[in-house]
Design a protein around this motif. Structure first.
Motif, PDB file in Angstrom:
ATOM      1  N   LYS A 163       2.088   1.142  -7.500  1.00 39.76           N
ATOM      2  CA  LYS A 163       1.580   1.818  -6.319  1.00 39.76           C
ATOM      3  C   LYS A 163       1.798   3.327  -6.471  1.00 39.76           C
ATOM      4  O   LYS A 163       2.825   3.738  -7.032  1.00 39.76           O
ATOM      5  CB  LYS A 163       2.292   1.290  -5.075  1.00 39.76           C
ATOM      6  N   PRO A 164       0.834   4.152  -6.062  1.00 44.83           N
ATOM      7  CA  PRO A 164      -0.205   3.902  -5.066  1.00 44.83           C
ATOM      8  C   PRO A 164      -1.428   3.131  -5.537  1.00 44.83           C
ATOM      9  O   PRO A 164      -2.326   2.905  -4.726  1.00 44.83           O
ATOM     10  CB  PRO A 164      -0.602   5.299  -4.616  1.00 44.83           C
ATOM     11  N   ASN A 165      -1.496   2.752  -6.813  1.00 44.18           N
ATOM     12  CA  ASN A 165      -2.584   1.854  -7.208  1.00 44.18           C
ATOM     13  C   ASN A 165      -2.476   0.571  -6.375  1.00 44.18           C
ATOM     14  O   ASN A 165      -1.396   0.002  -6.258  1.00 44.18           O
ATOM     15  CB  ASN A 165      -2.465   1.530  -8.700  1.00 44.18           C
ATOM     16  N   PRO A 166      -3.576   0.092  -5.803  1.00 46.61           N
ATOM     17  CA  PRO A 166      -3.500  -1.060  -4.898  1.00 46.61           C
ATOM     18  C   PRO A 166      -3.544  -2.414  -5.590  1.00 46.61           C
ATOM     19  O   PRO A 166      -3.691  -3.439  -4.929  1.00 46.61           O
ATOM     20  CB  PRO A 166      -4.738  -0.870  -4.021  1.00 46.61           C
ATOM     21  N   ARG A 167      -3.378  -2.445  -6.914  1.00 45.44           N
ATOM     22  CA  ARG A 167      -3.578  -3.709  -7.623  1.00 45.44           C
ATOM     23  C   ARG A 167      -2.685  -4.839  -7.105  1.00 45.44           C
ATOM     24  O   ARG A 167      -3.136  -5.980  -6.955  1.00 45.44           O
ATOM     25  CB  ARG A 167      -3.333  -3.509  -9.123  1.00 45.44           C
ATOM     26  N   SER A 168      -1.402  -4.545  -6.821  1.00 42.14           N
ATOM     27  CA  SER A 168      -0.508  -5.611  -6.366  1.00 42.14           C
ATOM     28  C   SER A 168      -0.967  -6.175  -5.025  1.00 42.14           C
ATOM     29  O   SER A 168      -0.856  -7.386  -4.775  1.00 42.14           O
ATOM     30  CB  SER A 168       0.935  -5.110  -6.275  1.00 42.14           C
ATOM     31  N   LEU A 169      -1.516  -5.327  -4.170  1.00 40.82           N
ATOM     32  CA  LEU A 169      -2.055  -5.799  -2.900  1.00 40.82           C
ATOM     33  C   LEU A 169      -3.299  -6.654  -3.130  1.00 40.82           C
ATOM     34  O   LEU A 169      -3.456  -7.721  -2.521  1.00 40.82           O
ATOM     35  CB  LEU A 169      -2.389  -4.630  -1.977  1.00 40.82           C
ATOM     36  N   HIS A 170      -4.169  -6.182  -4.010  1.00 38.85           N
ATOM     37  CA  HIS A 170      -5.382  -6.950  -4.317  1.00 38.85           C
ATOM     38  C   HIS A 170      -5.035  -8.315  -4.906  1.00 38.85           C
ATOM     39  O   HIS A 170      -5.670  -9.324  -4.558  1.00 38.85           O
ATOM     40  CB  HIS A 170      -6.252  -6.173  -5.302  1.00 38.85           C
ATOM     41  N   ARG A 171      -4.047  -8.350  -5.799  1.00 38.54           N
ATOM     42  CA  ARG A 171      -3.654  -9.623  -6.405  1.00 38.54           C
ATOM     43  C   ARG A 171      -3.165 -10.602  -5.342  1.00 38.54           C
ATOM     44  O   ARG A 171      -3.500 -11.788  -5.365  1.00 38.54           O
ATOM     45  CB  ARG A 171      -2.572  -9.396  -7.457  1.00 38.54           C
ATOM     46  N   ALA A 172      -2.355 -10.100  -4.425  1.00 39.41           N
ATOM     47  CA  ALA A 172      -1.832 -10.960  -3.365  1.00 39.41           C
ATOM     48  C   ALA A 172      -2.958 -11.486  -2.481  1.00 39.41           C
ATOM     49  O   ALA A 172      -3.033 -12.683  -2.180  1.00 39.41           O
ATOM     50  CB  ALA A 172      -0.815 -10.196  -2.532  1.00 39.41           C
ATOM     51  N   LEU A 173      -3.849 -10.609  -2.057  1.00 42.76           N
ATOM     52  CA  LEU A 173      -4.941 -11.019  -1.175  1.00 42.76           C
ATOM     53  C   LEU A 173      -5.870 -12.007  -1.869  1.00 42.76           C
ATOM     54  O   LEU A 173      -6.294 -13.005  -1.262  1.00 42.76           O
ATOM     55  CB  LEU A 173      -5.722  -9.788  -0.716  1.00 42.76           C
ATOM     56  N   ASN A 174      -6.184 -11.741  -3.122  1.00 43.80           N
ATOM     57  CA  ASN A 174      -7.076 -12.642  -3.864  1.00 43.80           C
ATOM     58  C   ASN A 174      -6.438 -14.021  -4.034  1.00 43.80           C
ATOM     59  O   ASN A 174      -7.109 -15.056  -3.886  1.00 43.80           O
ATOM     60  CB  ASN A 174      -7.427 -12.049  -5.222  1.00 43.80           C
ATOM     61  N   ALA A 175      -5.153 -14.039  -4.369  1.00 45.37           N
ATOM     62  CA  ALA A 175      -4.472 -15.318  -4.590  1.00 45.37           C
ATOM     63  C   ALA A 175      -4.386 -16.137  -3.303  1.00 45.37           C
ATOM     64  O   ALA A 175      -4.402 -17.369  -3.334  1.00 45.37           O
ATOM     65  CB  ALA A 175      -3.074 -15.076  -5.151  1.00 45.37           C
ATOM     66  N   GLY A 187       5.669  -1.169   4.454  1.00 47.64           N
ATOM     67  CA  GLY A 187       6.244  -0.382   3.372  1.00 47.64           C
ATOM     68  C   GLY A 187       6.991   0.822   3.906  1.00 47.64           C
ATOM     69  O   GLY A 187       6.840   1.203   5.076  1.00 47.64           O
ATOM     70  N   ASP A 188       7.784   1.453   3.027  1.00 43.02           N
ATOM     71  CA  ASP A 188       8.602   2.588   3.472  1.00 43.02           C
ATOM     72  C   ASP A 188       8.337   3.863   2.687  1.00 43.02           C
ATOM     73  O   ASP A 188       9.049   4.850   2.884  1.00 43.02           O
ATOM     74  CB  ASP A 188      10.088   2.230   3.388  1.00 43.02           C
ATOM     75  N   ALA A 189       7.333   3.862   1.839  1.00 40.08           N
ATOM     76  CA  ALA A 189       7.086   5.021   0.982  1.00 40.08           C
ATOM     77  C   ALA A 189       5.639   5.490   1.114  1.00 40.08           C
ATOM     78  O   ALA A 189       4.741   4.692   1.416  1.00 40.08           O
ATOM     79  CB  ALA A 189       7.381   4.674  -0.474  1.00 40.08           C
ATOM     80  N   GLY A 210      14.898  10.085   9.514  1.00 36.53           N
ATOM     81  CA  GLY A 210      13.859  11.054   9.838  1.00 36.53           C
ATOM     82  C   GLY A 210      13.122  11.579   8.622  1.00 36.53           C
ATOM     83  O   GLY A 210      11.917  11.877   8.698  1.00 36.53           O
ATOM     84  N   ARG A 211      13.818  11.709   7.499  1.00 39.72           N
ATOM     85  CA  ARG A 211      13.158  12.215   6.293  1.00 39.72           C
ATOM     86  C   ARG A 211      12.061  11.266   5.835  1.00 39.72           C
ATOM     87  O   ARG A 211      10.951  11.685   5.517  1.00 39.72           O
ATOM     88  CB  ARG A 211      14.189  12.409   5.168  1.00 39.72           C
ATOM     89  N   LYS A 212      12.380   9.971   5.822  1.00 42.50           N
ATOM     90  CA  LYS A 212      11.383   8.989   5.400  1.00 42.50           C
ATOM     91  C   LYS A 212      10.236   8.904   6.410  1.00 42.50           C
ATOM     92  O   LYS A 212       9.081   8.707   6.023  1.00 42.50           O
ATOM     93  CB  LYS A 212      12.045   7.617   5.207  1.00 42.50           C
ATOM     94  N   GLU A 213      10.557   9.064   7.687  1.00 41.95           N
ATOM     95  CA  GLU A 213       9.504   9.048   8.702  1.00 41.95           C
ATOM     96  C   GLU A 213       8.521  10.192   8.478  1.00 41.95           C
ATOM     97  O   GLU A 213       7.298  10.010   8.555  1.00 41.95           O
ATOM     98  CB  GLU A 213      10.121   9.148  10.097  1.00 41.95           C
ATOM     99  N   LYS A 214       9.044  11.385   8.195  1.00 41.77           N
ATOM    100  CA  LYS A 214       8.178  12.547   7.958  1.00 41.77           C
ATOM    101  C   LYS A 214       7.302  12.332   6.735  1.00 41.77           C
ATOM    102  O   LYS A 214       6.096  12.674   6.745  1.00 41.77           O
ATOM    103  CB  LYS A 214       9.040  13.795   7.776  1.00 41.77           C
ATOM    104  N   LEU A 215       7.860  11.759   5.686  1.00 42.90           N
ATOM    105  CA  LEU A 215       7.076  11.500   4.483  1.00 42.90           C
ATOM    106  C   LEU A 215       5.941  10.520   4.775  1.00 42.90           C
ATOM    107  O   LEU A 215       4.814  10.689   4.292  1.00 42.90           O
ATOM    108  CB  LEU A 215       7.980  10.946   3.375  1.00 42.90           C
ATOM    109  N   LEU A 216       6.230   9.490   5.560  1.00 39.66           N
ATOM    110  CA  LEU A 216       5.191   8.525   5.908  1.00 39.66           C
ATOM    111  C   LEU A 216       4.124   9.160   6.793  1.00 39.66           C
ATOM    112  O   LEU A 216       2.924   8.908   6.620  1.00 39.66           O
ATOM    113  CB  LEU A 216       5.816   7.316   6.613  1.00 39.66           C
ATOM    114  N   GLN A 217       4.544   9.975   7.741  1.00 40.65           N
ATOM    115  CA  GLN A 217       3.576  10.663   8.592  1.00 40.65           C
ATOM    116  C   GLN A 217       2.666  11.556   7.764  1.00 40.65           C
ATOM    117  O   GLN A 217       1.440  11.573   7.961  1.00 40.65           O
ATOM    118  CB  GLN A 217       4.307  11.489   9.646  1.00 40.65           C
ATOM    119  N   ASP A 218       3.251  12.288   6.818  1.00 39.39           N
ATOM    120  CA  ASP A 218       2.457  13.174   5.962  1.00 39.39           C
ATOM    121  C   ASP A 218       1.479  12.397   5.091  1.00 39.39           C
ATOM    122  O   ASP A 218       0.434  12.918   4.702  1.00 39.39           O
ATOM    123  CB  ASP A 218       3.376  14.023   5.083  1.00 39.39           C
ATOM    124  N   ALA A 219       1.821  11.127   4.787  1.00 41.27           N
ATOM    125  CA  ALA A 219       0.949  10.287   3.968  1.00 41.27           C
ATOM    126  C   ALA A 219      -0.156   9.629   4.794  1.00 41.27           C
ATOM    127  O   ALA A 219      -1.038   8.978   4.233  1.00 41.27           O
ATOM    128  CB  ALA A 219       1.767   9.209   3.255  1.00 41.27           C
TER     129      ALA A 219
END
Length: 244
Positions: A163-175, A187-189, A210-219
């Motif tokens: 990640k951020p490549n979505p392959r692991s998400l695609h694999r899960a959804l497809n399976a 997720g937290d990142a 708060g630091r992780k919250e700001k990073l997620l908001q910025d993303a």
């Protein structure tokens, strides 16, 4: 924004009650893997191992000083993709992750949330940049493996798919035969948020400070919780997935 106001709580409730498939990042939402086995020290040891092989110049200064072992791994893969060096470095990181499992700190409310979501009929999967061997070891120790088996999609030696490549998400959804819109990714990142957006999967951010919250908001994350307790409470009061 955090799920604190009435409007935010309703947005959180909608995310939870619509989800028929729940995808989880591992390190963060489920546990703090390196709570007792410093990630910074692991990163430093990977750098030292490279320097011991005469590869000091392979990393930039910021990469040599990183507290994130994945930064070291990605940097080496960028410069020597598909090499024996990358394979050995990835195996070393996996070894350190496995050493961290006995000292990992469970995320508060994660265990009962996982069991409750399973109990009401949702299907669960892991989509992580950690080694799947590590995930299985931790989940087995917590008696949670059956809640996810066999849907654990983690790091391989083909590091372009982290990640951020979505392959692991695609694999899960497809399976699981699931549409992205029927799923939820926790997720937290920032890389988790980016992967969810690319895959078209609704995203719930977990930020323990708060630091992780700001990073997620910025993303771009728009629904973020500082605790999994409100998620569990909403799930307790929600109808079973698929119920009228």
């Amino acid at each position: 924004m955090t799920a604190e106001t009435e409007n935010d709580t309703e947005r959180l409730r909608e995310l939870i009650t619509r989800a028929r498939v729940v995808l989880w990042d591992f390190d963060g939402p489920i546990c703090r893997l390196f709570a007792g086995h410093s990630a910074e020290r692991v990163a430093a040891e990977l750098v030292e191992w490279l320097e011991g092989r005469g590869l000091h110049g392979l990393l930039h200064e910021s990469e040599r000083g990183t507290a994130d072992p994945h930064v070291v791994l990605r940097a080496v893969d960028l410069r020597h993709p598909d090499s024996d060096l990358v394979a050995e470095l990835e195996e070393r990181l996996t070894h350190e992750e496995l050493r961290a499992v006995p000292l990992a700190m469970p995320t508060p409310f994660a265990d009962p949330l996982i069991r409750t979501w399973t109990g009401v009929g949702a299907r669960l999967a892991i989509a992580t940049n950690n080694s799947p061997r590590v995930v299985r070891s931790y989940l087995e120790d917590r008696h949670l493996l059956d809640c996810f088996r066999p849907h654990i999609y983690g790091r391989s030696q083909d590091l372009q798919y982290l990640k951020p490549n979505p392959r692991s998400l695609h694999r899960a959804l497809n399976a699981m035969g699931a549409a992205p819109s029927s799923a939820l990714f926790i997720g937290d990142a920032p890389t988790d948020c980016q992967a969810a957006h690319t895959a078209g999967v609704p995203f719930l951010g977990y930020a323990r400070n708060g630091r992780k919250e700001k990073l997620l908001q910025d993303a771009g994350a728009t629904v973020i919780v500082g605790s999994l307790q409100p998620v569990l409470e909403i799930l307790w009061s929600a109808p079973r997935p698929g119920a009228d």
